[in-house]
Write an enzyme that holds these catalytic residues in place. Sequence first.
Site, mmCIF file in Angstrom:
data_model
loop_
_atom_site.group_PDB
_atom_site.id
_atom_site.type_symbol
_atom_site.label_atom_id
_atom_site.label_comp_id
_atom_site.label_asym_id
_atom_site.label_seq_id
_atom_site.Cartn_x
_atom_site.Cartn_y
_atom_site.Cartn_z
ATOM 1 N N HIS A 170 41.078 44.420 -41.587
ATOM 2 C CA HIS A 170 42.232 44.035 -40.775
ATOM 3 C C HIS A 170 43.496 44.722 -41.276
ATOM 4 O O HIS A 170 43.796 44.681 -42.477
ATOM 5 C CB HIS A 170 42.407 42.516 -40.786
ATOM 6 N N ASP A 174 40.223 42.746 -47.228
ATOM 7 C CA ASP A 174 38.888 42.799 -46.635
ATOM 8 C C ASP A 174 38.513 44.201 -46.175
ATOM 9 O O ASP A 174 37.368 44.473 -45.821
ATOM 10 C CB ASP A 174 38.748 41.802 -45.478
ATOM 11 N N GLY A 198 37.013 36.556 -34.029
ATOM 12 C CA GLY A 198 35.587 36.331 -33.916
ATOM 13 C C GLY A 198 35.033 36.539 -32.527
ATOM 14 O O GLY A 198 33.826 36.423 -32.319
ATOM 15 N N ASN A 210 33.047 43.313 -32.591
ATOM 16 C CA ASN A 210 32.157 42.335 -33.206
ATOM 17 C C ASN A 210 30.725 42.483 -32.695
ATOM 18 O O ASN A 210 29.771 42.223 -33.434
ATOM 19 C CB ASN A 210 32.668 40.916 -32.951
ATOM 20 N N SER A 215 40.169 39.526 -33.464
ATOM 21 C CA SER A 215 41.099 39.321 -34.574
ATOM 22 C C SER A 215 42.107 40.449 -34.733
ATOM 23 O O SER A 215 43.197 40.235 -35.269
ATOM 24 C CB SER A 215 40.325 39.153 -35.888
#
Length: 231
Positions: free
Chosen positions: A209, A206, A95, A123, A58
């Site tokens: 990002h 969040d 993801g 991730n 991402s």
Amino acid sequence: MNRVSSSFAAAFFALVLGACNSNPPAEQATAPRAAAQRPGAEAATPTGKKRLLFFGNSLTAGYGVEPEQAFPGLIGQKIDSLKLGYEVVNAGLSGETTAGGLSRVGWVLRQPVDVFVLELGGNDGLRGLPLTATRRNLQGIIDTVRRRSPNAQIVLAGMQIPPNLGVSYAADFKAIYQDLATKNNLVLIPFLLDGVGGDRSLNQADGIHPTPTGHRIVARTVWAVLQPLLR
């Protein structure tokens, strides 16, 4: 290398909890955009242009910002302004894990590349996946690039995680990137989010990002490494 700040660790811990969900909504939302930007579409590469491909999750896909605001898009604008003759392809997929990247890299490389920027592993680390698997998958991606495009320059974007899963795990995770860069003679970006990670003003709500301003800083970090390769 700057240490990951406590606020950066707290933000990443929040993402760790979110990553435990089998279907994270934020990552799911950006998958269509990333898929649409994959290389190998009907349009051929413009004659005479080399290909610079960003392959990641991402962060590369540009979650929450417009494509032209994400760091690959900003690099593309810089390249165009300098008339360097490269086509920039954003093959980021939100993801994505290293296992997922390994499974799709062959498809992405149906057309040869000249410079391949590999940004994966974050991730894996946030989910506490075995580091042996992360290392093996990244090596597999590197090996695939070398087979498909033997003359390509490979740039590895380093990532760090907070010590929530243990200090040793975090240190061993960070070391993967330097080890792979040394072993494979890769160009290394020590920490992709240097100067951005942990700064609330440079990240979206969040805390993970980057905002458009954050992406501009990431682009400068990446450009400092890429520029000598594109001359």
